[in-house]
Every structure is written in C-alpha cells, then in structure tokens.
Design a protein around this motif. Structure first.
Motif, short mmCIF file in Angstrom:
data_model
loop_
_atom_site.label_atom_id
_atom_site.label_comp_id
_atom_site.label_asym_id
_atom_site.label_seq_id
_atom_site.Cartn_x
_atom_site.Cartn_y
_atom_site.Cartn_z
N ARG A 94 0.82 -1.21 0.00
CA ARG A 94 0.00 0.00 0.00
C ARG A 94 0.86 1.26 0.00
O ARG A 94 0.57 2.22 -0.72
N ALA A 95 1.90 1.28 0.83
CA ALA A 95 2.77 2.46 0.88
C ALA A 95 3.49 2.66 -0.45
O ALA A 95 3.63 3.78 -0.95
N ASP A 96 3.94 1.56 -1.06
CA ASP A 96 4.63 1.62 -2.34
C ASP A 96 3.70 2.13 -3.45
O ASP A 96 4.07 3.00 -4.24
N ALA A 104 -2.44 6.11 1.77
CA ALA A 104 -3.23 4.95 1.37
C ALA A 104 -4.17 4.61 2.52
O ALA A 104 -3.74 4.43 3.66
N ALA A 105 -5.47 4.57 2.24
CA ALA A 105 -6.44 4.33 3.30
C ALA A 105 -7.61 3.50 2.77
O ALA A 105 -7.94 3.56 1.59
N THR A 106 -8.23 2.77 3.67
CA THR A 106 -9.45 2.03 3.32
C THR A 106 -10.59 3.05 3.21
O THR A 106 -10.48 4.18 3.73
N ASP A 113 -6.44 16.10 0.98
CA ASP A 113 -6.71 16.04 -0.46
C ASP A 113 -6.13 14.79 -1.09
O ASP A 113 -6.63 14.30 -2.08
N GLN A 114 -5.06 14.31 -0.53
CA GLN A 114 -4.28 13.29 -1.20
C GLN A 114 -4.45 11.93 -0.53
O GLN A 114 -3.58 11.47 0.18
N ILE A 115 -5.59 11.31 -0.77
CA ILE A 115 -5.85 9.97 -0.21
C ILE A 115 -6.06 9.01 -1.36
O ILE A 115 -6.84 9.26 -2.27
N LEU A 116 -5.36 7.90 -1.31
CA LEU A 116 -5.55 6.82 -2.26
C LEU A 116 -6.41 5.78 -1.57
O LEU A 116 -6.00 5.19 -0.58
N VAL A 117 -7.64 5.61 -2.03
CA VAL A 117 -8.53 4.63 -1.42
C VAL A 117 -8.15 3.25 -1.93
O VAL A 117 -8.10 3.01 -3.13
N VAL A 118 -7.82 2.35 -0.99
CA VAL A 118 -7.40 0.99 -1.34
C VAL A 118 -8.37 -0.05 -0.85
O VAL A 118 -9.16 0.18 -0.01
#
Length: 124
Positions: free
Chosen positions: A81-83, A100-102, A119-124
């Motif tokens: 997730r971090a990568d 990276a967040a659920t 602003d910068q969230i990657l939903v995983v």
C-alpha cells in the motif's frame, strides 16, 4: 530487518491500540544522479548531492504513507500500500505525499480533520 520491525509495529498496534505509519520515500529525479555516479560512488556522494539539491531548491520527494492498524493488516500489505501510494504521488506531479487508506479510514480522516481535509488519499 525491515519485515521484522514492521511485524513488531503491527503487533504493538493490535495489542495496545496504537497507530503506526509505514511509508516509502523516493527522491524525485535521483535516478539521474545514480546513473551518472554509479552505485558504488553514489554511496559516498549522497550527502553532498542532497545538500546541493537543497541549496538549489531542486530536491523534492514523493511519499506514500500507510497507517496501521486496519483489518487484515500484514507486513506485505503495508509495504504494498505504501509503495503504491508513493508511485501514485510521483505520477501525479512529484513533490507530493499520498495516504493509502481504506474507504472507512478515508471517511474517518475527513471527519476528524473537518474543513482542512486530506486532499491526497488513495482509497485501497
């Protein structure tokens, strides 16, 4: 050693209910320096290159962050997730960070930060 330390942090976060973060950091444009100097000489030149980059304001980093604990957290998943977040940050303009967040974590972060938000969230 990295896997061992991350495993300890995950165990602690589950046991004590504490939060930890794993992150990947990539110096933007550093491949050019590495290619020019080569791996062996690079080790001796990193400090001066970083100082020079800061002095010229040309050094930036892309960072991917993954917070724990979360359901199903494992060392392998935390790293992945971090990568993934780091590469997404790099591809969206460099010099950025991405969390990276659920989906549930995303809502919780947004609620806790109110109008500031992230602003910068990657939903995983």
């Amino acid at each position: 050693m990295l896997h061992d330390r991350l495993k300890q942090a995950l165990s602690q976060s589950h046991r004590e209910g504490t939060r930890h973060a794993g992150y990947f950091l990539d110096l933007d444009g550093f491949k050019k320096v590495n290619d020019r100097l080569g791996a062996r000489r690079l080790l001796f030149q990193v400090e001066s290159c970083v100082i020079e980059g800061v002095a010229k304001n040309s050094l930036s980093a892309s960072i991917g962050i993954c917070l724990t604990p979360y359901p199903g957290a494992s060392v392998t998943d935390l790293i992945a997730r971090a990568d993934k977040a780091m590469y997404r940050a790099k591809n969206s303009g460099r010099g950025r960070y991405l969390l990276a967040a659920t989906p549930a974590e995303t809502l919780a972060f947004q609620r806790s930060l109110g109008e500031q938000g992230i602003d910068q969230i990657l939903v995983v």
